[in-house]
Every structure is written in structure tokens, then in C-alpha cells.
Design a protein around this motif. Structure first.
Motif, PDB file in Angstrom:
ATOM      1  N   GLY A  73      -7.183  57.461 -35.627  1.00 46.77           N
ATOM      2  CA  GLY A  73      -6.064  57.400 -36.560  1.00 46.77           C
ATOM      3  C   GLY A  73      -6.457  57.857 -37.943  1.00 46.77           C
ATOM      4  O   GLY A  73      -7.552  58.362 -38.178  1.00 46.77           O
ATOM      5  N   ILE A  74      -5.537  57.663 -38.883  1.00 48.13           N
ATOM      6  CA  ILE A  74      -5.768  58.012 -40.285  1.00 48.13           C
ATOM      7  C   ILE A  74      -5.933  56.708 -41.054  1.00 48.13           C
ATOM      8  O   ILE A  74      -5.106  55.798 -40.941  1.00 48.13           O
ATOM      9  N   PHE A  75      -6.996  56.641 -41.844  1.00 51.80           N
ATOM     10  CA  PHE A  75      -7.321  55.430 -42.583  1.00 51.80           C
ATOM     11  C   PHE A  75      -7.364  55.780 -44.069  1.00 51.80           C
ATOM     12  O   PHE A  75      -8.189  56.583 -44.493  1.00 51.80           O
ATOM     13  N   ARG A  76      -6.475  55.191 -44.834  1.00 51.66           N
ATOM     14  CA  ARG A  76      -6.323  55.539 -46.248  1.00 51.66           C
ATOM     15  C   ARG A  76      -6.954  54.484 -47.154  1.00 51.66           C
ATOM     16  O   ARG A  76      -6.914  53.295 -46.844  1.00 51.66           O
ATOM     17  N   ASN A  77      -7.495  54.929 -48.252  1.00 50.04           N
ATOM     18  CA  ASN A  77      -8.092  54.069 -49.284  1.00 50.04           C
ATOM     19  C   ASN A  77      -9.292  53.307 -48.734  1.00 50.04           C
ATOM     20  O   ASN A  77      -9.638  53.415 -47.566  1.00 50.04           O
ATOM     21  N   LEU A  78      -9.929  52.551 -49.588  1.00 51.55           N
ATOM     22  CA  LEU A  78     -11.123  51.802 -49.181  1.00 51.55           C
ATOM     23  C   LEU A  78     -10.797  50.753 -48.127  1.00 51.55           C
ATOM     24  O   LEU A  78     -11.576  50.527 -47.208  1.00 51.55           O
ATOM     25  N   GLU A  79      -9.631  50.126 -48.248  1.00 47.11           N
ATOM     26  CA  GLU A  79      -9.250  49.100 -47.281  1.00 47.11           C
ATOM     27  C   GLU A  79      -9.121  49.703 -45.883  1.00 47.11           C
ATOM     28  O   GLU A  79      -9.547  49.115 -44.895  1.00 47.11           O
ATOM     29  N   GLY A  80      -8.517  50.864 -45.789  1.00 47.31           N
ATOM     30  CA  GLY A  80      -8.371  51.530 -44.507  1.00 47.31           C
ATOM     31  C   GLY A  80      -9.703  51.949 -43.921  1.00 47.31           C
ATOM     32  O   GLY A  80      -9.926  51.844 -42.705  1.00 47.31           O
ATOM     33  N   ILE A  81     -10.592  52.423 -44.774  1.00 47.97           N
ATOM     34  CA  ILE A  81     -11.915  52.841 -44.304  1.00 47.97           C
ATOM     35  C   ILE A  81     -12.713  51.631 -43.816  1.00 47.97           C
ATOM     36  O   ILE A  81     -13.397  51.702 -42.797  1.00 47.97           O
ATOM     37  N   LYS A  82     -12.564  50.504 -44.483  1.00 50.50           N
ATOM     38  CA  LYS A  82     -13.213  49.279 -44.008  1.00 50.50           C
ATOM     39  C   LYS A  82     -12.607  48.847 -42.675  1.00 50.50           C
ATOM     40  O   LYS A  82     -13.315  48.353 -41.794  1.00 50.50           O
ATOM     41  N   GLU A  83     -11.303  49.044 -42.499  1.00 51.30           N
ATOM     42  CA  GLU A  83     -10.648  48.728 -41.231  1.00 51.30           C
ATOM     43  C   GLU A  83     -11.187  49.619 -40.108  1.00 51.30           C
ATOM     44  O   GLU A  83     -11.365  49.166 -38.976  1.00 51.30           O
ATOM     45  N   TYR A  84     -11.468  50.874 -40.421  1.00 52.72           N
ATOM     46  CA  TYR A  84     -12.018  51.806 -39.431  1.00 52.72           C
ATOM     47  C   TYR A  84     -13.307  51.271 -38.820  1.00 52.72           C
ATOM     48  O   TYR A  84     -13.577  51.492 -37.642  1.00 52.72           O
ATOM     49  N   LEU A  85     -14.094  50.544 -39.599  1.00 49.83           N
ATOM     50  CA  LEU A  85     -15.355  49.996 -39.096  1.00 49.83           C
ATOM     51  C   LEU A  85     -15.131  49.019 -37.954  1.00 49.83           C
ATOM     52  O   LEU A  85     -16.013  48.837 -37.117  1.00 49.83           O
TER      53      LEU A  85
END
Length: 102
Positions: A73-85
């Protein structure tokens, strides 16, 4: 045997490892996003948003950096990138994903 390539050849049976693309700019958040991925040993391709302006005919008015484009998916901002983990990774597959053509 795993062969790392940037495109998919399902017809020849190659196992594909798709790296997420991190869209960055010159902000502190983009620097931190790179650091988060590196500290978690996640391989990624870095793409600066300025390249769109220099190499193409348009800017990206609706896309803000940092943003991570991944098969999951697409992960936006720092919060999204942390969710990607925390997302289950689909990096090796023999099926085309929706992101196969970006």
C-alpha cells in the motif's frame, strides 16, 4: 535462488523482491523516514520529489513527502511509515500486485 530485479517476469518463474519506494524532500521528516527504514533494515529505493519537477512536465501537488509506495500500500507521513513496519510484507510473490506498473 532469489534474483533481485526491478520488474516482474512471472512467465519465467523468477521470485521477485520488490523494494518500497520512499518519496522524499528536503525536510526533517523525510530524513527521519529514511532513518526509520534504515534502522529497521528495510531496503528501499529513494526518490526525491524534486526529480519530478526536473525530469517531468509536472510537480506533484497532491503528494507530500515523505511517502512510501510499497506492494502493501501507500504509507504517508512518519506515522504511515511507522505503520508499514507492522504490516505483513508481500515482497516475494508470483502474482502481479496493483503497484506492478509504477
Amino acid at each position: 535462488m532469489i534474483i533481485e530485479i526491478k520488474y516482474i517476469h512471472i512467465d519465467i518463474g523468477v521470485v521477485v523482491i520488490r523494494k518500497p519506494v520512499l518519496l522524499i524532500d528536503d525536510t526533517e521528516n523525510s530524513r527521519r523516514a529514511k532513518e526509520i527504514l534504515e534502522n529497521n533494515n528495510i531496503e528501499f529505493v529513494e526518490y526525491h520529489i524534486r526529480k519530478f519537477e526536473e525530469n517531468c512536465c509536472v510537480d506533484l501537488p497532491t503528494t507530500r513527502a515523505p511517502a512510501l509506495f510499497a506492494p502493501e500500500g501507500i504509507f504517508r507521513n512518519l506515522e504511515g511509515i511507522k505503520e508499514y513496519l507492522t504490516v505483513e510484507k508481500k515482497s516475494t510473490t508470483n502474482e502481479l500486485s496493483e503497484s506492478a506498473y509504477w
